[in-house]
Scaffold this motif. Structure first.
Motif, PDB file in Angstrom:
ATOM      1  N   ILE B 252      25.921 -37.726 -13.991  1.00  0.00           N
ATOM      2  CA  ILE B 252      25.803 -36.591 -13.068  1.00  0.00           C
ATOM      3  C   ILE B 252      27.161 -36.246 -12.463  1.00  0.00           C
ATOM      4  O   ILE B 252      27.523 -35.072 -12.341  1.00  0.00           O
ATOM      5  CB  ILE B 252      24.798 -36.924 -11.956  1.00  0.00           C
ATOM      6  N   SER B 253      27.932 -37.281 -12.143  1.00  0.00           N
ATOM      7  CA  SER B 253      29.205 -36.978 -11.494  1.00  0.00           C
ATOM      8  C   SER B 253      30.136 -36.223 -12.440  1.00  0.00           C
ATOM      9  O   SER B 253      30.870 -35.339 -12.012  1.00  0.00           O
ATOM     10  CB  SER B 253      29.846 -38.256 -10.974  1.00  0.00           C
ATOM     11  N   CYS B 255      29.095 -34.238 -14.870  1.00  0.00           N
ATOM     12  CA  CYS B 255      28.545 -32.886 -14.976  1.00  0.00           C
ATOM     13  C   CYS B 255      29.028 -32.056 -13.797  1.00  0.00           C
ATOM     14  O   CYS B 255      29.412 -30.899 -13.949  1.00  0.00           O
ATOM     15  CB  CYS B 255      27.026 -32.937 -14.994  1.00  0.00           C
ATOM     16  N   HIS B 256      29.011 -32.668 -12.611  1.00  0.00           N
ATOM     17  CA  HIS B 256      29.492 -31.944 -11.434  1.00  0.00           C
ATOM     18  C   HIS B 256      30.956 -31.589 -11.576  1.00  0.00           C
ATOM     19  O   HIS B 256      31.377 -30.481 -11.275  1.00  0.00           O
ATOM     20  CB  HIS B 256      29.290 -32.793 -10.177  1.00  0.00           C
ATOM     21  N   LYS B 257      31.718 -32.558 -12.067  1.00  0.00           N
ATOM     22  CA  LYS B 257      33.159 -32.346 -12.156  1.00  0.00           C
ATOM     23  C   LYS B 257      33.478 -31.180 -13.082  1.00  0.00           C
ATOM     24  O   LYS B 257      34.350 -30.364 -12.805  1.00  0.00           O
ATOM     25  CB  LYS B 257      33.811 -33.626 -12.664  1.00  0.00           C
ATOM     26  N   ALA B 259      31.413 -28.824 -13.768  1.00  0.00           N
ATOM     27  CA  ALA B 259      30.547 -27.711 -13.371  1.00  0.00           C
ATOM     28  C   ALA B 259      29.497 -27.399 -14.417  1.00  0.00           C
ATOM     29  O   ALA B 259      29.167 -26.233 -14.666  1.00  0.00           O
ATOM     30  CB  ALA B 259      31.377 -26.477 -13.050  1.00  0.00           C
ATOM     31  N   SER B 271      18.327 -26.729  -4.302  1.00  0.00           N
ATOM     32  CA  SER B 271      19.059 -27.219  -3.131  1.00  0.00           C
ATOM     33  C   SER B 271      18.185 -27.189  -1.877  1.00  0.00           C
ATOM     34  O   SER B 271      18.587 -27.673  -0.834  1.00  0.00           O
ATOM     35  CB  SER B 271      20.325 -26.399  -2.923  1.00  0.00           C
ATOM     36  N   SER B 362      19.740 -35.548  -7.253  1.00  0.00           N
ATOM     37  CA  SER B 362      20.602 -35.903  -6.137  1.00  0.00           C
ATOM     38  C   SER B 362      19.971 -36.972  -5.239  1.00  0.00           C
ATOM     39  O   SER B 362      20.637 -37.549  -4.403  1.00  0.00           O
ATOM     40  CB  SER B 362      20.924 -34.673  -5.308  1.00  0.00           C
TER      41      SER B 362
END
Lengths: 436, 607
Positions: B252-253, B255-257, B259, B271, B362
């Protein structure tokens, strides 16, 4: 009765023989940490034998921890190991059967004597044990031993714990029959095998003294003389066995390797006991102190129990065997099975047992959870040692509750026998007896 | 010691248990369900975080730019695959050699116990190809696996490109194994068994020519399009085992990095976890995970790694109708980052959680949060059992009769227990053994024969002559069924407790359905209602309901007929999974839960 006993024995042997014929299952069982300990594992016996055959001391290499007698027995009987273990279980069951039969006979005579001499309260007829109720108890004891899954597992795993149990049973039989010499021999053998059973000296002595109509008191010289005699016999046998062991291997290696190993607990393989986790977690410089704290548990209760249960040495023996099974350094389910086999002897305490349902549930549940949590910890890797130890703790709490429940029930029954069953308090209502 | 001996305090306790039994049970059930449902509410549960030090603090720069090359490899591979009609072994070996990897192949074959109609296979033969990138900085004692099945064209292309790209780097401290397996799960099973030199499932395979130490982590990639819109991560392994949460966090991290959008159970993250729609969304996601985990099936090829104590996840590239697409460069960057960080590991992933549920990407629910729900549910049979025990231990009439009664009831209790378990055994063995005969005598295929005979035995189990006590005993007593129910309830609690530790979801699904029916099961008035309730929660009906719920939640509703088809398929697959991979759900249900349920059925029809 004899026919039923034979039936039970045949059934037990059949179950064992069938399990021995499933090599995969037998191997799986013999690897279970609940069933075998470093002291009793068959694998280690085989290793010791191999070392002996090679002319090396079996105790070199720190794998083998059996006594020299054991290795010499299996040196000759290795090909018949399965047969030996089944025979041991049969012998244990028969010895227990005979011991309990004799004990019950004496108990009944004693009860009649007490009743006729008006020692009992007035309304205790409900508490009096009848021959009808007592006649099936020896069979039940044999049944509990032969068909207890714990014993079956121990036998199929070829854990030498079965042999230790057989010696304890023989000791009980000899004691009940009143043979001080045989009793001392078996006690010495048992001590030689597993050390902790030295605590059975006290109940053994008390039973024999009472069997010979001695007045159990420290002021009575005859009792003192008898104690010294029994102690000498015991120590003599112990000395002979130890020296024989020395001559068998012509070295004293076995002392540190068997007794040192038992007392200093260097092997922290998980088991159903309380030691491994504590000693794995502990700082090294506290180790000696806590060794004393943990080991003293087995020996600590002997003195108070021998004072409290002075007149009931058989029950004392039962409690002491249970305490050994709970607090010894490498317990296995075989030790648990030994004292569980004796539970039917105390079935007359049933009405005073308070938590038997809860305790039974705890013991059964935890027995099933052991393999589950072991799987999660070792194979799946998702749980850890804390999970397994939690179950170990729960199992031991269950055992302690069981023993204390029986202890309480026994005392309560004795109290009621003397004071009467339906007690009234000062206000004239039913009185409650509370243990605080 | 007060509780051991003080009768007045015990009196209070027993009175509470007997008089307040039904309300207590209802409260426990409702509280258990509410607790569980409340777990999806985001403010109540923990945020995801990386526990592993070696992965948390280090920075990685991803420089992967060879997206085009990946696609060209993919096209070339696809051409060769079409030509060969299977894994193009020679081409793969040549290419891997060309990239400077140590390349090996492994052939395997397996005959299924009966034909798998869904995937159309019976006698399977295949070849796995794998290349080992030897780490320049270590002695081949540890490795990371990147794997894909040969059906995934683009994934294969990407892995080949990554192999050539990684080859040029000097910072590898663990060997990297690029594994391309045929026949997805079967190939993976064959490779894993050969790698660890065990034979668990009767797979015949050739010996591995090269190994690379103990596998620390594995990532399985499923990618079948040139561009993707999102990644979907699958965590549920065989028997409901889950990988360490840190591996999921790591993915996940990255993927976040980069975007990149990522989903779980095919559900987009939202959210607005505090609002009602957001909560419902999270609840649906969590229920989907529970259903998937409860099925005991591996949701991707990674599921087989978990059995070998290797943390693994499957990552699926999804190409949907969304506007914004990511090309191979971004996908490659994500993977580069993951492998680089796994390379930094100093020890196996063990810091984070192994028991969790994921309502979103999350937040997570750890074992400490979800276990109370289960404990509340399982306390229902225990409370009921206590109640029965107290009732049974109250003496009826004089001492003598109760004593003899107890002696007799041992036989009357043991007989139904034996019969029920024998039915379970028959259900386990007969369909697979007798499939050939059944297929000869009836116009059905072997697979259909297995499934249909299973159902037949299952139903026949209900009609067995259970009530042997009527023959054995002159009069039917109240105590008989009470004892049987007491034993059954404790048995049920024990079974549920054990399975919930291994596979929480399965335990929870069974507890939710079985406990209320078990609590109310008794003969006498309202017998029809009780029997109907029991039928409604019988293991087969629960399976049917779970299938329906699953498709409802993943927004592909089913008609009744489709549901029935899926039900038949699910049975066949469960049996196959058990025989092929050693999945325990099917034998557990058949050998333990079903007999236990039959015992309850016995209780209802006692009189």
């Amino acid at each position: 009765m004899a026919a039923s006993l034979v039936l039970v024995l045949v059934a037990g042997v059949t179950v064992r023989a069938v399990l021995f014929r499933c090599p995969l299952l037998a191997e799986f069982i013999s690897e279970r940490v609940e069933v075998v300990s470093p002291l009793t594992a068959w694998k280690r016996v085989v290793e010791g034998l191999a070392l002996l055959d090679l002319g090396v001391s079996p105790y070199s290499g720190n794998v083998f921890h059996e006594t020299p007698f054991m290795i010499y027995i299996f040196h000759f009987l290795i090909d018949y190991a399965e047969f030996v273990f089944m025979t041991m279980d049969v012998l244990t069951a028969v010895a227990l059967y005979m011991a309990v039969q004799d004990f019950n006979r004496i108990t009944f005579l004693k009860q009649r004597f007490d009743y006729e001499s008006k020692k009992y309260g007035t309304d205790v007829i409900d508490l009096i044990r009848t021959p009808k109720e007592m006649c099936h108890i020896p069979l039940k004891v044999a049944l509990f031993y032969m068909l207890n899954p714990f014993t079956v597992l121990t036998c199929v795993a070829k854990s030498t714990c079965a042999i230790n149990n057989a010696i304890i049973a023989a000791f009980m039989l000899a004691t009940v029959k009143g043979s001080a010499f045989l009793s001392a021999i078996f006690l010495a053998l048992s001590t030689y095998q597993s050390l902790y059973t030295i605590t059975l000296f006290a109940p053994g002595l008390l039973y024999l003294a009472q069997k010979h109509y001695l007045f159990v008191s420290l002021k009575c010289p005859a009792f003192w003389a008898y104690s010294v005699k029994y102690a000498m016999m015991f120590l003599g046998c112990l000395l002979v066995t130890t020296c024989l062991s020395f001559f068998l291997l012509s070295s004293w290696d076995f002392i540190p390797s068997v007794y040192g190993f038992t007392l200093s607990v260097p092997d922290l393989t998980p088991n159903i006991g309380l030691f491994w986790y504590f000693f794995a977690e502990m700082f090294e410089h506290f180790r000696l102190f806590f060794l004393f704290v943990f080991q003293i548990n087995v020996f600590f209760y002997t003195l108070p129990l021998s004072l409290k249960l002075r007149d009931h040495p058989m029950f004392f023996m039962f409690i002491q065997i249970a305490i050994i099974a709970i607090f010894k350094s490498y317990p296995t389910v075989g030790d648990v099975a030994m004292y569980m086999a004796l539970l039917p002897m105390w079935s007359h305490l049933y009405r005073f047992l308070r938590n038997i349902f809860v305790v039974t549930c705890i013991l059964i549940t935890t027995s099933f959870l052991f393999p589950v949590l072991w799987h999660l910890w070792i194979y799946a890797g998702s749980a850890n040692s804390n999970f397994y130890y939690a179950i170990t703790l729960a199992f031991n709490v269950g055992q302690i509750l069981l023993v204390s429940d029986y202890f309480y029930a026994y005392l309560r029954r004795e109290y009621h026998l003397v004071k009467g069953l339906h007690l009234k308090n000062k206000a004239g209502r039913d009185a409650h007896i509370i243990l605080k | 010691m007060g509780l051991l001996s003080d009768p007045s305090r015990r009196e209070v306790l027993t009175r509470l248990i007997t008089r307040m039994n039904t309300p207590l049970c209802v409260v426990c059930y409702v509280a258990g369900i509410l607790w569980f449902v409340g777990l999806a509410f985001e403010p109540l549960i923990l945020r995801m975080y990386i526990s592993e030090n070696a992965m948390g603090s280090t920075m990685v720069h991803e420089n992967f730019v060879y997206g085009e090359r990946a696609l060209s490899y993919a096209r070339e591979f696809s051409g060769h695959r079409k030509k060969m009609g299977g894994m193009p072994v020679d081409w793969m070996l040549k290419t891997l050699h060309g990239l400077g990897l140590e390349a090996h192949s492994q052939t395997f074959s397996r005959t299924l116990p009966f034909p798998d109609e869904l995937r159309e296979r019976y006698m399977v033969k295949g070849t796995n190809v794998f290349g080992i990138l030897r780490a320049p900085r270590a002695a081949s004692t540890e490795s990371i696996v990147l794997s894909t099945s040969h059906r995934n064209t683009q994934a294969t292309g990407l892995l080949l490109t990554l192999a050539s790209y990684f080859r040029g780097h000097i910072h590898w401290a663990k060997d990297i194994i690029f594994l391309f397996n045929e026949h997805d799960m079967l190939g993976m099973e064959a490779w894993l068994e050969a790698y660890h030199d065990v034979n668990l499932t009767g797979m015949a395979s050739s010996v591995l020519q090269g190994r690379a130490g103990s596998i620390q982590a594995a990532v399985v990639l499923e990618l079948n399009s040139d561009v993707i819109t999102s990644f979907d991560v699958a965590v549920e392994g065989l028997n409901g085992q889950l990988p360490n949460l840190d591996l999921v966090n790591l993915f996940i991290s990255f993927c976040h990095k980069n975007a990149v959008l990522c989903t779980i159970q095919g559900k987009l993250p939202r959210s607005d976890g505090e609002t009602l729609p957001g909560y419902v969304h999270a609840l649906q996601t969590m229920l989907l995970m529970v259903l998937k985990q409860g099925s005991g099936k591996a949701s991707g090829e990674h599921g087989l790694f978990l059995r070998y104590h290797v943390e693994a996840i499957t990552i699926r590239g999804i190409n949907s109708f969304r506007q914004y697409k990511y090309d191979m460069v971004t996908v490659g960057k994500v993977f580069e980052g993951i492998v680089r960080k796994l390379n930094n590991l100093l020890e196996r992933l063990h810091q984070s959680y192994f028991f969790y549920l994921l309502p979103s990407l999350s937040r997570f629910v750890s074992i400490g949060y979800y276990m109370p729900a289960f404990v509340l549910l399982i306390s229902i049979p225990i409370l009921k059992a206590l109640d029965l025990w107290i009732k049974l231990s109250k003496p009826e009439g004089n001492q003598q009769t109760t004593h003899t009664e107890r002696d007799v009831s041992l036989l009357t209790i043991l007989t139904p227990v034996m019969i029920c378990h024998a039915t379970g055994l028959a259900l386990y063995f007969l369909p697979v053994f007798g499939r050939k005969d059944a297929a000869e005598h009836f116009p059905v295929s072997e697979t259909e024969a297995v499934v249909l005979s299973s159902i037949a035995i299952y139903v026949a189990g209900l009609a067995l002559p259970h009530n042997t006590h009527r023959v054995l005993l002159s009069e039917v007593t109240e105590r008989g069924w009470m004892t049987l129910k007491l034993i059954t309830l404790l048995y049920l609690a024990l079974l549920l407790g054990c399975i919930a530790l291994i596979n929480f979801s399965l335990g929870f699904i069974l507890a939710v359905t079985l406990t209320p029916a078990a609590a109310v099961a008794q003969p006498g008035h309202l017998k029809t209602f009780r029997a109907l309730l029991l039928l409604l929660v019988s293991p087969a009906t629960v399976l049917l309901m779970c299938l329906y719920l699953y498709h409802e939640l993943s927004e592909v509703p089913l008609t009744v007929l489709e549901c029935w088809q899926l039900f038949l398929q699910a049975i066949a697959e469960a049996i196959l999974d058990h025989h092929l991979y050693g999945c325990i759900v099917y034998p557990f249900l058949i050998l333990f839960i079903y007999p236990c349920w039959l015992l309850l059925w016995n209780v209802v029809f006692w009189m």
